[in-house]
Scaffold this active site. Structure first.
Site, PDB file in Angstrom:
ATOM      1  N   LYS A  46       0.807  -1.236   0.000  1.00  0.00           N
ATOM      2  CA  LYS A  46       0.000   0.000   0.000  1.00  0.00           C
ATOM      3  C   LYS A  46       0.836   1.280   0.000  1.00  0.00           C
ATOM      4  CE  LYS A  46      -3.736  -2.058   2.650  1.00  0.00           C
ATOM      5  NZ  LYS A  46      -4.636  -1.824   3.781  1.00  0.00           N
ATOM      6  N   ASP A  56     -10.550   2.797   2.790  1.00  0.00           N
ATOM      7  CA  ASP A  56     -10.918   2.462   4.174  1.00  0.00           C
ATOM      8  C   ASP A  56     -11.533   3.673   4.877  1.00  0.00           C
ATOM      9  OD1 ASP A  56     -10.195  -0.171   4.086  1.00  0.00           O
ATOM     10  OD2 ASP A  56      -8.175   0.153   4.889  1.00  0.00           O
ATOM     11  N   GLY A  64      -2.285   0.811  10.874  1.00  0.00           N
ATOM     12  CA  GLY A  64      -2.694   1.298   9.557  1.00  0.00           C
ATOM     13  C   GLY A  64      -4.170   1.656   9.492  1.00  0.00           C
ATOM     14  N   GLY A  89     -17.411  -4.755  11.429  1.00  0.00           N
ATOM     15  CA  GLY A  89     -16.281  -4.737  10.503  1.00  0.00           C
ATOM     16  C   GLY A  89     -16.659  -5.190   9.101  1.00  0.00           C
TER      17      GLY A  89
HETATM   18  P1  NDP Z   1      -1.839  -3.053  12.308  1.00  0.00           P
HETATM   19  O1  NDP Z   1      -0.959  -4.229  12.432  1.00  0.00           O
HETATM   20  O2  NDP Z   1      -1.378  -1.891  11.491  1.00  0.00           O
HETATM   21  O3  NDP Z   1      -2.196  -2.511  13.785  1.00  0.00           O
HETATM   22  C1  NDP Z   1      -2.572  -3.405  14.792  1.00  0.00           C
HETATM   23  C2  NDP Z   1      -3.022  -2.640  16.035  1.00  0.00           C
HETATM   24  O4  NDP Z   1      -3.447  -3.606  17.010  1.00  0.00           O
HETATM   25  C3  NDP Z   1      -1.905  -1.812  16.688  1.00  0.00           C
HETATM   26  O5  NDP Z   1      -2.461  -0.664  17.275  1.00  0.00           O
HETATM   27  C4  NDP Z   1      -1.393  -2.779  17.759  1.00  0.00           C
HETATM   28  O6  NDP Z   1      -0.794  -2.136  18.877  1.00  0.00           O
HETATM   29  C5  NDP Z   1      -2.702  -3.429  18.216  1.00  0.00           C
HETATM   30  N1  NDP Z   1      -2.448  -4.728  18.839  1.00  0.00           N
HETATM   31  C6  NDP Z   1      -2.122  -5.903  18.228  1.00  0.00           C
HETATM   32  N2  NDP Z   1      -1.972  -6.880  19.144  1.00  0.00           N
HETATM   33  C7  NDP Z   1      -2.191  -6.317  20.362  1.00  0.00           C
HETATM   34  C8  NDP Z   1      -2.170  -6.805  21.693  1.00  0.00           C
HETATM   35  N3  NDP Z   1      -1.898  -8.094  21.956  1.00  0.00           N
HETATM   36  N4  NDP Z   1      -2.474  -5.948  22.705  1.00  0.00           N
HETATM   37  C9  NDP Z   1      -2.752  -4.645  22.443  1.00  0.00           C
HETATM   38  N5  NDP Z   1      -2.789  -4.112  21.202  1.00  0.00           N
HETATM   39  C10 NDP Z   1      -2.505  -4.942  20.167  1.00  0.00           C
HETATM   40  O7  NDP Z   1      -3.219  -3.635  11.769  1.00  0.00           O
HETATM   41  P2  NDP Z   1      -4.393  -2.876  10.985  1.00  0.00           P
HETATM   42  O8  NDP Z   1      -4.615  -1.551  11.600  1.00  0.00           O
HETATM   43  O9  NDP Z   1      -4.128  -2.931   9.528  1.00  0.00           O
HETATM   44  O10 NDP Z   1      -5.644  -3.847  11.265  1.00  0.00           O
HETATM   45  C11 NDP Z   1      -6.201  -3.993  12.546  1.00  0.00           C
HETATM   46  C12 NDP Z   1      -7.481  -4.817  12.474  1.00  0.00           C
HETATM   47  O11 NDP Z   1      -8.453  -4.148  11.682  1.00  0.00           O
HETATM   48  C13 NDP Z   1      -7.295  -6.214  11.838  1.00  0.00           C
HETATM   49  O12 NDP Z   1      -8.078  -7.136  12.578  1.00  0.00           O
HETATM   50  C14 NDP Z   1      -7.874  -6.047  10.452  1.00  0.00           C
HETATM   51  O13 NDP Z   1      -8.399  -7.248   9.951  1.00  0.00           O
HETATM   52  C15 NDP Z   1      -8.976  -5.040  10.701  1.00  0.00           C
HETATM   53  N6  NDP Z   1      -9.312  -4.260   9.509  1.00  0.00           N
HETATM   54  C16 NDP Z   1     -10.599  -4.285   9.056  1.00  0.00           C
HETATM   55  C17 NDP Z   1     -10.992  -3.536   7.979  1.00  0.00           C
HETATM   56  C18 NDP Z   1     -12.418  -3.568   7.536  1.00  0.00           C
HETATM   57  O14 NDP Z   1     -12.710  -3.138   6.416  1.00  0.00           O
HETATM   58  N7  NDP Z   1     -13.323  -4.045   8.367  1.00  0.00           N
HETATM   59  C19 NDP Z   1     -10.030  -2.676   7.238  1.00  0.00           C
HETATM   60  C20 NDP Z   1      -8.692  -2.706   7.814  1.00  0.00           C
HETATM   61  C21 NDP Z   1      -8.353  -3.478   8.889  1.00  0.00           C
HETATM   62  P3  NDP Z   1       0.790  -1.786  18.857  1.00  0.00           P
HETATM   63  O15 NDP Z   1       0.931  -0.522  18.054  1.00  0.00           O
HETATM   64  O16 NDP Z   1       1.114  -1.617  20.299  1.00  0.00           O
HETATM   65  O17 NDP Z   1       1.481  -2.967  18.226  1.00  0.00           O
END
Ligand code: NDP
Length: 269
Positions: A60, A95, A124, A233
């Site tokens: 992306k 998005d 993201g 979602g």
């Molecule tokens: P990223 O990997 O960019 O970000 C993940 C986020 O989750 C970060 O803020 C991370 O925190 C947090 N996180 C992950 N594991 C933990 C944990 N164990 N405890 C606390 N915080 C945690 O992912 P995306 O933003 O791309 O996607 C996130 C979710 O959104 C996914 O499930 C994805 O499928 C969903 N999604 C859905 C969409 C839709 O159209 N419905 C579109 C895009 C995404 P940290 O920064 O501390 O690592």
């Protein structure tokens, strides 16, 4: 759909449904392209017969750099949809509108009643959500993230409307939140649950979850049990697909219960 890998994407199902519904002589394909081959693939997109593309991980940011982004793609720092306008390869990040259009569908006028928003996560998808909230005039967006530096980075990117806050402050924060959005992967099948108690939320609050596997996350279940309005979602996933279809084929498709049922059935497989 161009990604690495792409086999789990539901986009072919969504766009395939609309192509059939509108009786178009078109096809939506998956293209598994390694990072080192991506720039060349995009340079020859039209020669390969494509009018545009969806872009997923890990391409992306590269797609943004190889195209003329609109304000949304530029603000989010990632492009997920490409199309040609004359000879120009344009891009956006759908998005942003997927998130806001899903809320519009669930609760027309939501932005007037929100007041403060709480965004869980700073990855993201949080960037797209925060930009969508700013576009719609939400003046205070509290961002809570496990890694505080990433919430700080959102403030640096989007400015004063974003307020980085620690997890420990969440119960107090929720007492004045009109909108709570989970953009973390917590609550997803195979991930730990999201540790949150919704009791402090006011009765008019709206709860949105970006996670769509499972369809009804524990967060949405808890919100429904409290009789709060919810946006899920899957709704966002369907609404984010609309713009791409429109720019490629010149028809604005609809998110119908029939389309939703089709994708739900696939997710339950
Ligand atoms: P990223 O990997 O960019 O970000 C993940 C986020 O989750 C970060 O803020 C991370 O925190 C947090 N996180 C992950 N594991 C933990 C944990 N164990 N405890 C606390 N915080 C945690 O992912 P995306 O933003 O791309 O996607 C996130 C979710 O959104 C996914 O499930 C994805 O499928 C969903 N999604 C859905 C969409 C839709 O159209 N419905 C579109 C895009 C995404 P940290 O920064 O501390 O690592």
């Amino acid at each position: 759909m161009v990604g690495w890998p792409v086999k789990h994407s539901r986009s072919p199902l969504i766009h395939g449904h609309w192509i059939a519904q509108h009786k178009l002589d078109a096809a939506y394909r998956r293209e598994e392209i390694a990072p080192e081959a991506f720039a060349d693939f995009i340079a020859h997109l039209a020669e390969r017969g494509y009018v545009g593309a969806n872009i997923t991980l890990p391409h992306k940011e590269a797609a943004l750099a190889l195209s003329e982004p609109d304000d949304r793609a530029r603000a989010v720092g990632a492009a997920n949809t490409l199309w040609y306008d004359g000879g120009r390869l344009c891009s956006t990040n759908t998005d942003v509108e997927g998130f806001t259009a899903n809320l519009d569908a669930a609760l027309p006028g939501w932005e007037q009643r929100v007041g403060e928003a709480v965004v869980l996560g700073a990855g993201g998808s949080a960037r797209a959500v925060v930009y969508g909230l700013i576009e719609r005039g939400v003046a205070k967006i509290n961002v809570v993230n496990r890694t505080p530096e990433r919430a700080e980075a959102l403030r640096a990117r989007f400015g004063q409307a974003v307020q980085p806050v620690h997890w420990a402050a969440l119960p107090h924060l929720l007492t004045r939140a009109g909108l709570l959005i989970n953009t973390t992967s917590l609550g997803m099948t195979g991930q730990p649950p999201l540790p949150i108690d919704l009791d402090p939320l006011p009765r008019h609050a709206v709860v949105a979850d970006l996670v769509y596997v499972p369809l009804e996350t524990p967060l949405l279940k808890a919100a429904r049990a409290r009789d709060l309005a919810v946006a899920d979602g899957l709704g966002m996933l369907l609404h984010q697909a609309v713009r791409g279809f429109q720019v490629w084929f010149g028809v604005r498709p609809e998110v119908t219960p029939q389309l939703r049922a089709l994708v739900e059935a696939d997710l339950l497989k």
